[in-house]
Design an enzyme around this catalytic site. Structure first.
Site, PDB file in Angstrom:
ATOM      1  N   GLN A   1      13.722  -1.595   7.052  1.00 25.43           N
ATOM      2  CA  GLN A   1      12.532  -1.800   7.874  1.00 25.43           C
ATOM      3  C   GLN A   1      12.138  -3.270   7.955  1.00 25.43           C
ATOM      4  OE1 GLN A   1       9.728   0.728   5.804  1.00 25.43           O
ATOM      5  NE2 GLN A   1      10.105   2.446   7.179  1.00 25.43           N
TER       6      GLN A   1
ATOM      7  N   TYR B   1      -4.730  -7.238   7.422  1.00 24.51           N
ATOM      8  CA  TYR B   1      -3.944  -6.057   7.070  1.00 24.51           C
ATOM      9  C   TYR B   1      -3.853  -5.094   8.248  1.00 24.51           C
ATOM     10  CZ  TYR B   1      -8.141  -3.098   5.972  1.00 24.51           C
ATOM     11  OH  TYR B   1      -9.308  -2.367   6.008  1.00 24.51           O
TER      12      TYR B   1
ATOM     13  N   TYR C   1      -3.816   1.513  -5.028  1.00 22.12           N
ATOM     14  CA  TYR C   1      -2.651   2.086  -4.358  1.00 22.12           C
ATOM     15  C   TYR C   1      -1.838   2.906  -5.361  1.00 22.12           C
ATOM     16  CZ  TYR C   1      -3.680  -1.546  -0.849  1.00 22.12           C
ATOM     17  OH  TYR C   1      -4.287  -2.369   0.080  1.00 22.12           O
TER      18      TYR C   1
ATOM     19  N   GLY D   1       3.646  -3.754   5.753  1.00 21.17           N
ATOM     20  CA  GLY D   1       4.161  -2.815   4.767  1.00 21.17           C
ATOM     21  C   GLY D   1       5.589  -2.392   5.071  1.00 21.17           C
TER      22      GLY D   1
ATOM     23  N   ASP E   1       1.079  -8.489  -1.372  1.00 17.17           N
ATOM     24  CA  ASP E   1      -0.311  -8.037  -1.501  1.00 17.17           C
ATOM     25  C   ASP E   1      -0.329  -6.572  -1.913  1.00 17.17           C
ATOM     26  OD1 ASP E   1      -3.336  -8.561  -0.785  1.00 17.17           O
ATOM     27  OD2 ASP E   1      -2.821  -6.599   0.042  1.00 17.17           O
TER      28      ASP E   1
ATOM     29  N   TRP F   1       0.835  -1.204   0.000  1.00 15.10           N
ATOM     30  CA  TRP F   1       0.000   0.000   0.000  1.00 15.10           C
ATOM     31  C   TRP F   1       0.872   1.256   0.000  1.00 15.10           C
ATOM     32  CZ3 TRP F   1      -3.997   1.187   4.517  1.00 15.10           C
ATOM     33  CH2 TRP F   1      -4.677   2.376   4.223  1.00 15.10           C
TER      34      TRP F   1
END
Length: 319
Positions: free
Chosen positions: A295, A211, A66, A289, A61, A26
Site C-alpha cells: 500500500q 490526519y 490505538y 496509514g 504517528d 492507527w
C-alpha cells in the site's frame, strides 16, 4: 538501505525537519476495541513500517489509544535494532476503560501513567512529539497541557502539541505555554479547519500534521460500495456518515475526479488526495496509514507531487 528523496518541511518551530508524508499507525492497532479497524496482521504492519522507512519516510504517528497500546508495541518492534530510527510521535488522554472502551482523561496522574507506558512500548528514551489526543474533558484541558509542559521539562518528551483542538481551546492553553504543533483532520471531505484554524496556526508558527487526508481510505480509489458493504462489523468506518448514503455517492464522484488527475500524473487517486492537503501553506506534513507494504508505493509519491491550477479545478469539480 536505499531511500528516495522525499520532500521535507520544518515542523513549525520545533526544529524537526519532517518528510511531507508520515506513517500513520492507527489502523495497525487492530481490532477488539471501540475504534478498531478490524483484524490486522502484525507482521504486515512491521513490513509496512520498514518499507516506508526504506522509501525515505522519517516519522511515525501513533497513539496509546490505538488498540490500547498495541499499535505502539508494533511500532516498537519495528524500530528495535534499527541503526537510524525515525521521529516517533504519539498521543495520550484516552486511557482504556471497561470492556476495552475509550475513557477521556487529561488528569496529571493519568497522563503520566500513559506516557510511561508509551515509552516502554515504543522502546525510546524520550518521545519526539507528545500530543493531547482530544480536548476532552473540557474542564481538564488546562491540567492536561500543564502536564505536557512538565513532561517536556522532565525530558520524557521533546516537543508537545495537541490534536483536534479548535481556536478557542488553543487560546486557552497558549496562556500556559506555547503550542508547538496541531494535528487536525483535513481532507477533501473534511475541510472545516480551513476557515479559522489553519490561518491561525500559520500566523503563529505552529506546526501542522494533518490526519485522514484520504478520508480514512475513502479517497484511495479502492473503496467501492461492495468493499464498504464487506467491511467487518468491528471496523469503525462501516457505519460512519461519509461511508453511507447520501454522502457516499458524492464522495465516489469525487474519487472519479481524483482518478482523472491521477492519470495525468501517473500516480494514484490517494496520492492526489494527500497532495491536495499538502498544497495548503499551513500544512507541514500529512499522516497516511498503511497496513501492508504494497500500500505504500502508490501513495508515498504525494510528498513530491505538485498539483497545478487545472488539477485543482478538476478535483474541486470546477473544470
Amino acid at each position: 538501505m536505499y531511500k528516495t528523496q522525499l520532500r521535507t518541511a520544518p515542523l513549525g518551530e520545533t526544529g524537526l525537519e519532517i518528510t511531507r508524508v508520515g506513517f500513520g499507525a492507527w489502523a495497525i492497532g487492530g481490532a477488539g476495541y471501540d475504534w478498531g479497524w478490524g483484524a490486522q496482521d502484525d507482521e504486515d504492519s512491521i513490513a509496512a513500517i520498514h518499507h516506508s522507512l526504506e522509501l525515505g519516510v522519517n516519522w511515525i504517528d501513533t497513539a496509546a489509544q490505538y488498540g490500547f497500546g498495541h499499535s505502539e508495541e508494533v511500532v516498537g518492534r519495528a524500530l528495535a535494532g534499527l541503526a537510524e530510527r525515525p521521529y516517533v510521535f504519539t498521543k495520550g488522554g484516552q486511557p482504556e476503560g471497561p470492556g476495552r472502551t475509550t475513557v477521556q482523561s487529561l488528569e496529571r496522574d493519568s497522563l503520566r501513567r500513559e506516557v510511561e507506558g508509551s515509552l516502554t512500548r515504543l522502546g525510546v528514551e524520550a518521545i519526539d512529539l507528545y500530543q493531547i489526543h482530544w480536548p476532552i474533558p473540557d474542564e481538564e484541558i488546562e491540567e492536561g497541557w500543564s502536564t505536557l509542559v512538565e513532561l517536556r521539562d522532565n525530558g520524557l518528551v521533546r516537543h508537545i502539541g495537541v490534536s483536534n483542538f479548535n481556536v478557542e481551546e488553543l487560546r486557552r492553553i497558549q496562556s500556559i505555554a506555547p503550542v508547538e504543533t496541531l494535528q487536525p483532520p483535513y481532507s477533501l471531505i473534511a475541510g472545516g479547519v480551513e476557515d479559522e484554524i489553519l490561518p491561525l496556526v500559520e500566523r503563529e508558527g505552529i506546526g501542522v500534521i494533518v490526519y485522514s487526508p484520504m478520508g480514512s481510505g475513502l479517497l484511495t480509489g479502492r473503496m467501492t460500495r461492495e468493499r464498504i458493504e464487506s467491511l467487518p462489523d468491528d471496523d469503525w468506518r462501516k457505519h460512519r456518515a461519509q461511508f453511507t448514503e447520501p454522502r457516499l455517492s458524492r464522495n465516489l464522484e469525487l474519487v472519479a475526479r481524483l482518478e482523472e488527475v491521477a492519470e495525468r500524473h501517473n500516480t494514484s487517486p490517494g496520492a492526489v488526495a494527500v497532495a491536495w492537503t499538502l498544497r495548503n501553506p499551513a500544512v507541514d506534513g500529512a499522516i497516511v496509514g498503511f497496513r501492508r507494504p504494497d500500500q505504500v508505493d502508490p501513495i508515498i509519491g504525494a510528498a513530491n507531487l505538485e498539483l497545478g491550477a487545472d488539477d485543482i479545478a478538476t478535483i474541486e469539480g470546477r473544470a
